[in-house]
Structures are given as C-alpha cells and as structure tokens.
Design a protein around this motif. Structure first.
Motif, mmCIF file in Angstrom:
data_model
loop_
_atom_site.group_PDB
_atom_site.id
_atom_site.type_symbol
_atom_site.label_atom_id
_atom_site.label_comp_id
_atom_site.label_asym_id
_atom_site.label_seq_id
_atom_site.Cartn_x
_atom_site.Cartn_y
_atom_site.Cartn_z
ATOM 1 N N GLU A 413 0.836 -1.205 0.000
ATOM 2 C CA GLU A 413 0.000 0.000 0.000
ATOM 3 C C GLU A 413 0.868 1.250 0.000
ATOM 4 O OE1 GLU A 413 -3.937 0.674 2.416
ATOM 5 O OE2 GLU A 413 -2.234 1.242 3.693
ATOM 6 N N ALA A 414 1.945 1.217 0.782
ATOM 7 C CA ALA A 414 2.848 2.369 0.869
ATOM 8 C C ALA A 414 3.492 2.671 -0.474
ATOM 9 C CB ALA A 414 3.921 2.119 1.928
ATOM 10 N N ALA A 415 3.787 1.638 -1.263
ATOM 11 C CA ALA A 415 4.412 1.845 -2.570
ATOM 12 C C ALA A 415 3.473 2.606 -3.495
ATOM 13 C CB ALA A 415 4.806 0.505 -3.179
ATOM 14 N N GLY A 416 2.194 2.282 -3.447
ATOM 15 C CA GLY A 416 1.219 2.998 -4.265
ATOM 16 C C GLY A 416 1.102 4.457 -3.863
ATOM 17 N N ILE A 417 1.121 4.726 -2.563
ATOM 18 C CA ILE A 417 1.031 6.104 -2.072
ATOM 19 C C ILE A 417 2.255 6.906 -2.496
ATOM 20 C CG2 ILE A 417 1.058 7.497 0.038
ATOM 21 C CD1 ILE A 417 -0.714 5.217 1.270
ATOM 22 N N GLU A 418 3.438 6.303 -2.386
ATOM 23 C CA GLU A 418 4.653 7.000 -2.801
ATOM 24 C C GLU A 418 4.656 7.261 -4.309
ATOM 25 O OE1 GLU A 418 6.967 8.495 -0.977
ATOM 26 O OE2 GLU A 418 5.588 7.968 0.645
ATOM 27 N N ALA A 419 4.170 6.305 -5.096
ATOM 28 C CA ALA A 419 4.075 6.513 -6.538
ATOM 29 C C ALA A 419 3.138 7.670 -6.857
ATOM 30 C CB ALA A 419 3.604 5.225 -7.213
ATOM 31 N N SER A 420 2.020 7.759 -6.123
ATOM 32 C CA SER A 420 1.069 8.854 -6.338
ATOM 33 C C SER A 420 1.676 10.195 -5.951
ATOM 34 C CB SER A 420 -0.212 8.598 -5.535
ATOM 35 O OG SER A 420 -0.849 7.412 -5.972
ATOM 36 N N ARG A 421 2.428 10.226 -4.864
ATOM 37 C CA ARG A 421 3.106 11.467 -4.469
ATOM 38 C C ARG A 421 4.079 11.940 -5.550
ATOM 39 N NH1 ARG A 421 4.013 9.509 1.733
ATOM 40 N NH2 ARG A 421 2.233 10.625 2.660
ATOM 41 N N ALA A 422 4.796 10.991 -6.126
ATOM 42 C CA ALA A 422 5.755 11.342 -7.174
ATOM 43 C C ALA A 422 5.060 11.782 -8.455
ATOM 44 C CB ALA A 422 6.668 10.141 -7.449
ATOM 45 N N TYR A 423 3.851 11.325 -8.670
ATOM 46 C CA TYR A 423 3.095 11.602 -9.894
ATOM 47 C C TYR A 423 2.385 12.959 -9.846
ATOM 48 C CZ TYR A 423 0.427 9.985 -14.032
ATOM 49 O OH TYR A 423 -0.096 9.819 -15.288
ATOM 50 N N LEU A 424 1.947 13.364 -8.661
ATOM 51 C CA LEU A 424 1.113 14.559 -8.519
ATOM 52 C C LEU A 424 1.771 15.853 -9.005
ATOM 53 C CD1 LEU A 424 -0.814 13.873 -5.204
ATOM 54 C CD2 LEU A 424 -1.831 14.674 -7.347
ATOM 55 N N PRO A 425 3.073 16.051 -8.851
ATOM 56 C CA PRO A 425 3.657 17.328 -9.319
ATOM 57 C C PRO A 425 3.509 17.592 -10.809
ATOM 58 C CG PRO A 425 5.123 16.275 -7.742
ATOM 59 C CD PRO A 425 4.037 15.288 -8.046
ATOM 60 N N SER A 426 3.220 16.574 -11.610
ATOM 61 C CA SER A 426 3.037 16.787 -13.051
ATOM 62 C C SER A 426 1.564 16.898 -13.444
ATOM 63 C CB SER A 426 3.687 15.640 -13.832
ATOM 64 O OG SER A 426 3.074 14.400 -13.501
ATOM 65 N N CYS A 427 0.658 16.849 -12.467
ATOM 66 C CA CYS A 427 -0.780 16.743 -12.750
ATOM 67 C C CYS A 427 -1.494 18.091 -12.726
ATOM 68 C CB CYS A 427 -1.442 15.805 -11.743
ATOM 69 S SG CYS A 427 -0.933 14.078 -11.906
ATOM 70 N N TRP A 428 -2.450 18.226 -13.654
ATOM 71 C CA TRP A 428 -3.387 19.339 -13.720
ATOM 72 C C TRP A 428 -4.796 18.750 -13.653
ATOM 73 C CZ3 TRP A 428 -1.933 24.600 -15.021
ATOM 74 C CH2 TRP A 428 -0.549 24.774 -15.163
ATOM 75 N N PHE A 429 -5.732 19.484 -13.039
ATOM 76 C CA PHE A 429 -7.086 18.962 -12.837
ATOM 77 C C PHE A 429 -8.116 19.992 -13.297
ATOM 78 C CE2 PHE A 429 -4.295 17.089 -9.707
ATOM 79 C CZ PHE A 429 -4.648 15.745 -9.709
#
Length: 496
Positions: A413-429
């Motif tokens: 579960e922690a790996a998924g959360i860390e991947a999401s944290r790394a992904y968010l800086p490139s995201c627009w909503f």
C-alpha cells in the motif's frame, strides 16, 4: 430608578455573561469573562440552529458553554447538553469551563441558585434545569445543545457524526437552540455538507425556518490582535507569491489587509505550515479546501493549488486514457487523462455503484471523447466465481470497452502512495469535471486509532478510496505502458 436599572441589567443575558462569570486564561489564571469581538458578533447574529466555522483561539467553546450555564441558572425547566468527541474532552469541558465558572459565582447567587445535584458530568438546579456533557446525548430532550469541533468528529469518527445528526440533533425541538462550532476538516463530511447548504441558503436569500441552520464565519483577519507590530520587519516578510495570495483574498472579502496583518499571517504560517488554512482560514472556501489531518497528499495538493493547477482544462482532440478502480459491491471509479508534453491533464471523472459494464459503456459513449486505452488494476484479470466464470476485463470487452490493459499489482500500500506522491507534481485537474477526484485526493487518509490516540500506518477505506485508487492505477502504471502509441485507425469516437 436605580433599582429598575439594576433589574433591567440582570434580565439581560449578555450583561450577566460579562459580569457574573469567571474563566481560566491561557496562563491558567482565574479572570472575569468578557466577550470578545467574535463572541459579541455571534450573540448579535445568533439564530436557533447555528453553524460556526472559525479561526482558532476565538473562545467560542467557552462563550457558548457559559451561555448555556446562564440559561439554566436563570430559566426554569431548561436542559442543556454539551457533546465532545471523546469522554476525556467532555469531562474537561465540564470541569474547566462549566464547573469552574459555576463554583466562582457570587455567594449570594450560589445560595439562591445552587445545584441540587453536582457530579463529574452534570449539574442540576432547584429550578428543575440541568446541564450535562457526553459523547452522543441521544436520550432526553434539550433546549440547548452544543457540539464542539464537529468537523474533527466527522473526519475521525464518521459513524459518531451520523449518530449526533440523527440522534442528538433530534433531541432539540424546533424553536430551541443548537450550536455546532468547529474548524474545518476537509471538503467532505456532515459538517462540510451542512455548512455548504447553509451558505447556499444565505446567498440565495432564503428565509430561514426554525429548522434551518444559519452559517457564521469568523476569519483570522477580523481579529484586531492578529497583526505584527514591527512595521520594519513586516515589510521584509512578504514575498511576491504572498502578495499574489493576499490580493486574491482581498478580491473575495472586499477588505484591504494591512502590511502588519499580512506579516502576522506569513509568520504564523511558518509554524502552522499546511494546517494554516484550516486553523486560520481567510474565507470559508479556503477553510474547507485546507488539508485534512492524517491525509496522505497534504503537501502535494497544497502545491497543486498554489501553482494554479486546478483550473479549466480543455479537452483536446486527441485520445483520452481511462484509469479504473474496479469496485466489487461498491463504487466503480473512472479517471480520464490526457498527456500534453510533460503535463498530465485530468479532464474528467465518473463514479457510480451497483452497475454493470454496459452502464459504463453507455456513459463513455455519451461523453463522446476520443478514447485511447482503459487501464484496469491487477484484479481486472481475476475470474468471478459465478455461473459464468469471466474476468472483469472480459466482461468489459464484451460490453464494448476496449482495449483494456492490466496494471501489475503493487507490492505494498505504501508503494502505491509513494508513486502517487511522485506523480502529482506533473498533474493538472479540471476544476469542475474533476471536482470529485480532487476531493478524493484531498481526503484519502490514514485510519485513526482511537484507543492509542494516533494515526495507524494503514489507509482508511471509505467513500474517497475508489477515486484515489483510480488515480493510483495511473501512478503505478509503467511509463512505457502508459505512453504506448495508439493506432488511431482502430479507434472510434466512443468506446472501442
């Protein structure tokens, strides 16, 4: 005349509040209670049912509980109740605020109005009035009810929040008084929803009934003490980003903030960090957008907002990839993504429950985008145990949802959360179509351990999990897989 004036004074609750009661100050010293600017404004604007969203340290808990004690002392057959989120806080409220003030009443009043029953949780008086504290107060009938820090109750104990709404609120008849006060804890839950409705009623100019809540908001900038006195220091603290923030606030509130006020805010933010907008909000909207305690993506979502990455995002004439969370007996979540250069653009979101893949195929066709690939999490290839043993991918393809690719299972579960944290800086909503996805990312949080009084290392499975998990599907998908070229000759404008 003097006697009549004295009688008139004693008949006024606000005069009694400011002349009869003693409280503890922040240093633990006994001092006379005097209403401050926020408390005075509230008592002037008070309705039968009241929602109070406020900055910290404005003393609403103390003022409301003294108001309730005063009502019980000077009115017969009055029942007042105070609800806190746990037993320790309930008993502390009673001891530190209600009992402390009661024990220090003038002796003449104590002789005349003294309690006939005095316990650790309640006071009962000879006039058949009583005041008590608890964590739910479902039983009995109350004329005055105070719920403290209801936003925190909603965030940490949603079941208890529902019990308060369906139980305790119903112990108060129309025309009696409820006081619900709290800082905000995220953009969901009963406190958020109640405040949202009350604000809409106010904006639309609706006439409130005795069963409608009135919204009260008290911001940090309204407090005259929240300013930095050193003008020379104040002038050096404001960065260009700070100036831009304050200009946006001033445009909303219609008030010019002084340099000293701005400097106080900047210095206070240095210690409050991501909690600043929750503890010292400038506007109601900002308060509910602020970080939730225990939320995983506080830092990342704060940056998303500061950098203006929640905005109107156009849907370009190019493929939209869809990332799924596959609910079993609960919600199914679909997040719609386009990639433009280095930008990951989230352009739409859809969530539903209790529906088959045919329903989602219809929804996708109705949206009418050019579709690329559908990405399912690892359980998309798990076969059902029913009469027809098919995988979810097979069911989806049969409904016309294709091509479908399976994203490998993440190790923890922690790996998924860390991947999401790394992904968010490139995201627009997109601020409208992705409002629910944004809410899920804001609110995805750790489980609270009530016994130990701390956050667990595991995530809470709740209404926000599905939206987050659909986002996580994109975050953990291999970049090579997520960026495969798409043969546009093989896809239609709709589901393929």
């Amino acid at each position: 005349m003097a006697s009549a004036a004295l009688v008139d004074q004693w008949s006024q609750p606000l005069w009694r509040l400011n002349n009869l009661y003693t409280i503890r100050d922040k240093g633990g010293n006994a001092i006379p209670f005097r209403t401050n600017w926020a408390q005075e404004k509230f008592f002037e604007d008070m309705w039968f049912l009241n929602l109070i969203l406020k900055a910290r340290q404005l003393g609403f808990t103390t003022a409301i509980q003294l108001y309730m004690l005063d009502n019980c002392l000077f009115n017969s057959n009055t029942a007042a109740g105070v609800i806190a989120h746990n037993r320790e806080d309930a008993e502390a409220f009673f001891d530190d605020k209600i009992k402390f003030a009661y024990d220090r009443l003038p002796l003449g009043l104590l002789d005349r109005l003294g309690a006939t029953q005095d316990s650790a949780k309640s006071l009962a008086f000879a006039n058949n009035s009583k005041i008590r504290v608890g964590t739910s107060l479902r039983s009995g009938t109350f004329q005055l009810l105070h719920v403290s820090e209801f936003g925190k109750v909603c965030a940490k104990y949603p079941d208890k929040a529902k019990e308060i709404v369906t139980g305790a609120f119903n112990t108060v008849e129309a025309g009696q008084f409820i006081f619900v006060e709290s800082t905000a804890e995220g953009n969901s839950g009963d406190f958020h929803d109640m405040c949202d409705k009350a604000q809409k009623d106010e904006k639309e100019g609706r006439q409130l009934t005795k069963l409608d809540f009135k919204f009260h908001f008290y911001a940090w900038w309204q407090d005259p003490s929240y300013k930095l006195d050193d003008e020379d220091t104040a002038a050096t603290l404001i960065t260009p980003d700070d100036a831009k923030y304050f200009a946006s606030v001033e445009a909303i509130i219609g008030v010019k903030l002084s340099q000293n006020q701005r400097a106080w805010y900047v210095k206070k933010r240095q210690t409050q960090k991501a909690g600043m907008k929750r503890e010292y909000p400038s506007t109601p909207q900002e308060a509910f957008e602020a970080s939730v305690e225990g939320a995983y993506f506080v830092t990342e979502m704060t940056k998303v907002r500061e950098q203006g990455r929640i905005c109107k995002v156009p849907i370009l004439n190019k493929p939209v990839d869809i990332f799924w969370d596959l609910g079993v007996g609960d919600a199914m979540a679909l997040s719609f993504r386009q990639i433009v250069g280095s930008e990951v653009r989230w352009v739409d979101y859809y969530e539903n429950s209790g529906e088959g893949f045919e329903h989602y195929a219809r929804v996708l066709n109705e949206k009418g985008y050019i579709y690329g690939r559908h990405y399912f999490p690892h359980d998309g290839d798990t076969r059902s145990l029913g009469a027809v043993a098919k995988t979810k991918r097979e069911w989806a393809i049969e409904a016309g949802i294709r091509p479908v690719e399976i994203v490998a299972r993440i190790p923890t579960e922690a790996a998924g959360i860390e991947a999401s944290r790394a992904y968010l800086p490139s995201c627009w909503f997109d601020e409208e179509r992705c409002q629910r996805l944004i809410q899920c990312l804001d609110s995805y949080r750790k489980e609270w351990d009530d016994k130990r009084g701390t956050w667990k290392d595991t995530a809470r499975h709740d209404e926000f999990s599905h939206g987050y998990k659909s986002f996580e599907t994109a975050a953990v998908a291999p970049r090579s897989q997520a960026s495969k070229p798409i043969d546009l000759t093989r896809i239609n404008r709709g589901v393929v």
